[in-house]
Design a protein around this motif. Structure first.
Motif, PDB file in Angstrom:
ATOM      1  N   VAL A  64       0.906  -1.182  -0.193  1.00 30.51           N
ATOM      2  CA  VAL A  64      -0.001   0.019   0.081  1.00 30.51           C
ATOM      3  C   VAL A  64       0.850   1.365  -0.207  1.00 30.51           C
ATOM      4  N   THR A  65       1.590   1.413   1.146  1.00 30.21           N
ATOM      5  CA  THR A  65       2.442   2.536   1.148  1.00 30.21           C
ATOM      6  C   THR A  65       3.586   2.422   2.199  1.00 30.21           C
ATOM      7  N   ASN A  69       1.219   6.968   7.334  1.00 32.98           N
ATOM      8  CA  ASN A  69       0.290   6.270   8.514  1.00 32.98           C
ATOM      9  C   ASN A  69      -1.224   5.918   7.942  1.00 32.98           C
ATOM     10  N   VAL A  70      -1.623   4.834   8.635  1.00 34.35           N
ATOM     11  CA  VAL A  70      -2.810   4.482   7.995  1.00 34.35           C
ATOM     12  C   VAL A  70      -4.119   5.567   8.279  1.00 34.35           C
ATOM     13  N   ALA A  76      -6.962  11.601   4.208  1.00 31.56           N
ATOM     14  CA  ALA A  76      -7.221  11.792   2.815  1.00 31.56           C
ATOM     15  C   ALA A  76      -8.462  11.500   2.281  1.00 31.56           C
ATOM     16  N   PHE A  77      -9.049  10.448   2.499  1.00 33.09           N
ATOM     17  CA  PHE A  77     -10.301   9.880   1.996  1.00 33.09           C
ATOM     18  C   PHE A  77     -11.557  10.790   2.667  1.00 33.09           C
ATOM     19  N   ASP A  78     -11.323  11.269   3.890  1.00 35.28           N
ATOM     20  CA  ASP A  78     -12.305  12.174   4.355  1.00 35.28           C
ATOM     21  C   ASP A  78     -12.201  13.631   3.792  1.00 35.28           C
ATOM     22  N   LYS A 104      -4.544   8.050  -3.356  1.00 33.36           N
ATOM     23  CA  LYS A 104      -4.512   6.884  -4.248  1.00 33.36           C
ATOM     24  C   LYS A 104      -3.841   5.691  -3.254  1.00 33.36           C
ATOM     25  N   SER A 105      -3.218   5.919  -2.155  1.00 34.16           N
ATOM     26  CA  SER A 105      -2.804   5.192  -1.358  1.00 34.16           C
ATOM     27  C   SER A 105      -3.976   4.432  -0.401  1.00 34.16           C
ATOM     28  N   PHE A 106      -4.795   5.391  -0.387  1.00 34.63           N
ATOM     29  CA  PHE A 106      -6.147   4.818   0.378  1.00 34.63           C
ATOM     30  C   PHE A 106      -6.898   3.984  -0.552  1.00 34.63           C
ATOM     31  N   GLU A 107      -6.868   4.205  -1.895  1.00 27.70           N
ATOM     32  CA  GLU A 107      -7.762   3.048  -2.689  1.00 27.70           C
ATOM     33  C   GLU A 107      -6.818   1.941  -2.715  1.00 27.70           C
ATOM     34  N   GLU A 108      -5.648   1.838  -2.436  1.00 26.86           N
ATOM     35  CA  GLU A 108      -4.746   0.747  -2.552  1.00 26.86           C
ATOM     36  C   GLU A 108      -5.268  -0.186  -1.236  1.00 26.86           C
TER      37      GLU A 108
END
Length: 390
Positions: A64-65, A69-70, A76-78, A104-108
């Motif tokens: 993912v990344t 951090n998660v 970023a999604f919010d 993009k990392s959240f989507e991953e």
């Protein structure tokens, strides 16, 4: 002494009350024991859940990344959701572009851990915070394990590739690695520099401004046969045997490295190779649900190799003038931020090459939707439907 009874032969009131109190105490004790057992079971379940999240988190750094951090990905999604739902101006758009990499990392993250989407959308803040901590623990633990394991094995690979190595590389400490040693120095040298020239070697070691080593340059170890062509800087990039070895070491198994040359073996030898055994083994890739090589897994491997070749003994984001985070993101940009269809075609061919090298010919391959639509089965189904309408 005779038991005290009432005139009708029944126990007296005091004895009856004592008996009732005794029964009540037994029920209370039984209830407390049940409550304690329930608490113990709940505690075990909670520990199992935490262990499960830690285990699942081991995929994050690898797929993912490597650095965020998660919680940052969720933030970023919010922000992305707020931007979609509310009116925005150009400054909002600019801020959203700055978050594009994180999103993009959240989507991953959702692709690798699909159950996380439900937690993000419907979980409580406390629940989400606890799960993120466990995932982060697993993510950093996996990175640390890969770093420690790779440090020793990469020395044996280098010894095979550049035998004899003088002086020999040490497996327990990295003080004499990096630019101190000619072999590791050549491999992490910027590809556009010629390490064999004394002026380059001395300039890098002295941090001469004309020979700074930064993430703006591709290290030579990324190239096939460790050769760089200035007129075609993409030629051989990410086709390094050292990079492939490290990938298989991390994602399949250390023993699978022996099968890298299987394509050149005789048919009889190929049938007897250990690659078929590895296919049935629950290696890291299968545990992570990884069916194909991804750009982020290549970027992760490249960072790990670069660190293993360096003289740094502890993990840092910056090593001298070299920024590992920038290096990681630059690799992602090469694969994901493409200028057009020609570049995409080259990247697709490179990933196909990686899949063959990493997983062999027998790996599961998902047929593209376009290919399915062109298949004879789909054509027949469409023709059947057309005849029914006539």
């Amino acid at each position: 002494m005779a038991e005290s009874q009432s005139d009708d032969g029944q126990p007296s009131g005091d004895e009856d009350a004592l008996h009732i109190a005794h029964c009540r105490s037994k029920r209370q004790i039984a209830a407390l024991e049940l409550e304690l057992e329930t608490m113990r079971a709940s505690s075990k379940k909670s520990r199992r859940q935490q262990d499960s999240y830690v285990h699942r988190g081991r995929a994050i750094r690898r797929l993912v990344t490597l650095y965020e951090n998660v919680e940052d990905l969720i933030a970023a999604f919010d922000r992305h959701q707020e931007f979609q739902e509310n009116d925005h101006n150009e400054s909002d758009l600019e801020n959203t572009c700055d978050d594009d990499r994180l999103y993009k990392s959240f989507e991953e993250l959702i692709t690798v851990l699909p159950w996380m989407k439900k937690i993000v959308l419907r979980g409580t803040a406390d629940e989400l915070e606890d799960i993120c901590k466990q995932l982060q623990k697993g993510a950093d633990g996996a990175r640390g394990d890969d770093t420690a394991n790779l440090k020793q094995d990469i020395v044996s690979w280098l010894t095979d590739l550049f035998h004899p190595i003088e002086p020999p590389l040490c497996t327990t400490t990295k003080d004499e690695h990096g630019f101190v040693h000619d072999v590791t120095g050549k491999l992490i040298c910027p590809a556009e520099f010629d390490w064999d020239l004394a002026i380059v070697k001395d300039g890098i070691r002295d941090r001469n401004p004309s020979y700074l080593v930064t993430a703006y340059s591709w290290p030579l170890f990324l190239y096939e046969n460790f050769e760089f062509y200035s007129t075609d800087a993409e030629r051989g990039l990410f086709r390094s045997s050292l990079l492939i070895k490290a990938f298989k070491f991390i994602f399949t198994s250390p023993s699978s490295i022996r099968d890298l040359d299987e394509d050149h073996a005789t048919p009889g030898h190929r049938r007897g190779s250990s690659n078929q055994k590895a296919a049935t083994k629950n290696h890291i890739a299968s545990i992570l649900g990884m069916k194909a090589v991804t750009p982020r897994s290549i970027a992760y491997t490249a960072v790990q190799v670069r660190f293993a070749l360096s003289s740094a003994n502890t993990w840092h984001n910056v090593d001298g003038d070299f920024d590992y985070s920038q290096f990681y993101n630059t690799i992602l940009d090469f694969f994901e931020d493409l200028p057009g269809p020609a570049a995409k075609k080259r990247v697709d061919e490179l990933l196909a090459w990686w899949n063959r090298k990493a997983f062999g010919k027998n790996r599961p391959i998902t047929l593209p939707v376009t290919a399915v639509k062109k298949s004879s089965v789909s054509q027949l189904a469409a023709q059947h439907l057309a005849k029914e309408v006539e």
